[in-house]
Design a protein around this motif. Structure first.
Motif, PDB file in Angstrom:
ATOM      1  N   ALA A  19       0.808  -1.479  -0.095  1.00 21.32           N
ATOM      2  CA  ALA A  19       0.179  -0.162   0.215  1.00 21.32           C
ATOM      3  C   ALA A  19       1.127   1.517  -0.117  1.00 21.32           C
ATOM      4  CB  ALA A  19      -0.425  -0.106   1.257  1.00 21.32           C
ATOM      5  N   ALA A  20       1.533   0.678   0.740  1.00 24.54           N
ATOM      6  CA  ALA A  20       2.762   2.541   0.597  1.00 24.54           C
ATOM      7  C   ALA A  20       3.232   2.581  -0.525  1.00 24.54           C
ATOM      8  CB  ALA A  20       3.934   2.005   2.298  1.00 24.54           C
ATOM      9  N   VAL A  21       4.239   1.641  -1.154  1.00 26.73           N
ATOM     10  CA  VAL A  21       4.490   1.448  -2.561  1.00 26.73           C
ATOM     11  C   VAL A  21       3.480   2.043  -3.588  1.00 26.73           C
ATOM     12  CG1 VAL A  21       5.526   0.532  -4.492  1.00 26.73           C
ATOM     13  CG2 VAL A  21       6.137  -0.440  -2.640  1.00 26.73           C
ATOM     14  N   PHE A  22       1.867   1.587  -3.759  1.00 26.30           N
ATOM     15  CA  PHE A  22       1.487   2.178  -4.428  1.00 26.30           C
ATOM     16  C   PHE A  22       0.446   4.113  -3.797  1.00 26.30           C
ATOM     17  CE2 PHE A  22      -3.174   3.329  -5.067  1.00 26.30           C
ATOM     18  CZ  PHE A  22      -2.870   3.613  -6.515  1.00 26.30           C
ATOM     19  N   VAL A  23       0.852   4.240  -2.561  1.00 26.88           N
ATOM     20  CA  VAL A  23       0.152   5.373  -2.151  1.00 26.88           C
ATOM     21  C   VAL A  23       1.681   6.261  -2.795  1.00 26.88           C
ATOM     22  CG1 VAL A  23       0.138   7.040  -0.162  1.00 26.88           C
ATOM     23  CG2 VAL A  23      -1.624   4.644  -0.518  1.00 26.88           C
ATOM     24  N   ARG A  24       3.079   5.957  -2.752  1.00 26.48           N
ATOM     25  CA  ARG A  24       3.807   6.675  -3.256  1.00 26.48           C
ATOM     26  C   ARG A  24       4.039   7.207  -4.633  1.00 26.48           C
ATOM     27  NH1 ARG A  24       7.047   4.599   0.897  1.00 26.48           N
ATOM     28  NH2 ARG A  24       7.644   2.257  -0.763  1.00 26.48           N
ATOM     29  N   ALA A  25       3.548   6.057  -5.294  1.00 26.57           N
ATOM     30  CA  ALA A  25       3.530   5.985  -6.973  1.00 26.57           C
ATOM     31  C   ALA A  25       2.364   7.362  -7.327  1.00 26.57           C
ATOM     32  CB  ALA A  25       3.185   5.182  -7.123  1.00 26.57           C
ATOM     33  N   VAL A  26       0.968   7.577  -6.103  1.00 26.85           N
ATOM     34  CA  VAL A  26      -0.163   8.077  -6.549  1.00 26.85           C
ATOM     35  C   VAL A  26       0.444   9.487  -6.484  1.00 26.85           C
ATOM     36  CG1 VAL A  26      -2.230   8.841  -5.922  1.00 26.85           C
ATOM     37  CG2 VAL A  26      -1.777   6.402  -6.346  1.00 26.85           C
ATOM     38  N   THR A  27       1.290   9.688  -5.091  1.00 22.59           N
ATOM     39  CA  THR A  27       1.305  10.674  -4.729  1.00 22.59           C
ATOM     40  C   THR A  27       2.162  11.688  -5.704  1.00 22.59           C
ATOM     41  OG1 THR A  27       1.602  10.457  -2.086  1.00 22.59           O
ATOM     42  CG2 THR A  27       2.567  12.397  -3.072  1.00 22.59           C
ATOM     43  N   ALA A  28       3.289  10.922  -6.051  1.00 22.82           N
ATOM     44  CA  ALA A  28       4.157  11.320  -6.754  1.00 22.82           C
ATOM     45  C   ALA A  28       3.617  12.065  -8.255  1.00 22.82           C
ATOM     46  CB  ALA A  28       5.547  10.264  -7.725  1.00 22.82           C
ATOM     47  N   THR A  29       2.215  11.231  -8.881  1.00 20.32           N
ATOM     48  CA  THR A  29       1.631  11.720 -10.278  1.00 20.32           C
ATOM     49  C   THR A  29       1.763  12.919  -9.837  1.00 20.32           C
ATOM     50  OG1 THR A  29      -0.546  11.784  -9.803  1.00 20.32           O
ATOM     51  CG2 THR A  29       0.783   9.847 -10.996  1.00 20.32           C
ATOM     52  N   GLY A  30       1.219  13.922  -8.865  1.00 20.16           N
ATOM     53  CA  GLY A  30       0.295  14.942  -8.720  1.00 20.16           C
ATOM     54  C   GLY A  30      -1.245  15.270  -9.318  1.00 20.16           C
TER      55      GLY A  30
END
Length: 97
Positions: A19-30
């Motif tokens: 979940a942390a890996v996914f959330v970081r990827a989402v956050t990086a998209t802006g």
């Protein structure tokens, strides 16, 4: 509204590390991405707590979406589609497993 279907491949579903890996990827998209399953309302995919409490187990199909009205002006629909494709790849790859 850009939408993409994905299958959660992490053995433990979207809990803790995946979940942390996914959330970081989402956050990086802006981008304001939501994630949902089984026709339920989507939760904010930028929130680790919301993602972890939704019971996205291994093998479930999820829907990633960005409401067109929530799309920041600096992004085109094509860019939003590409971002969702990248997030789909995160969910379906070993990176989140």
């Amino acid at each position: 509204m850009p939408v993409r279907k994905a299958v959660v491949t992490a053995a433990v579903g979207l809990h803790a590390r995946p979940a942390a890996v996914f959330v970081r990827a989402v956050t990086a998209t802006g981008l304001p991405v939501t994630i949902s399953k089984d026709g339920r309302p989507g939760v904010d995919a930028r929130s680790l707590l919301e993602v972890m409490t939704e019971d996205f187990e291994c093998g479930c199909q999820v829907e990633l979406a960005i409401a067109a009205e929530a799309l920041p002006a600096r992004y085109s629909l094509a860019e939003a589609e590409r971002a969702l494709e990248e997030l789909q790849n995160v969910l379906e790859s070993a990176a989140a497993a």
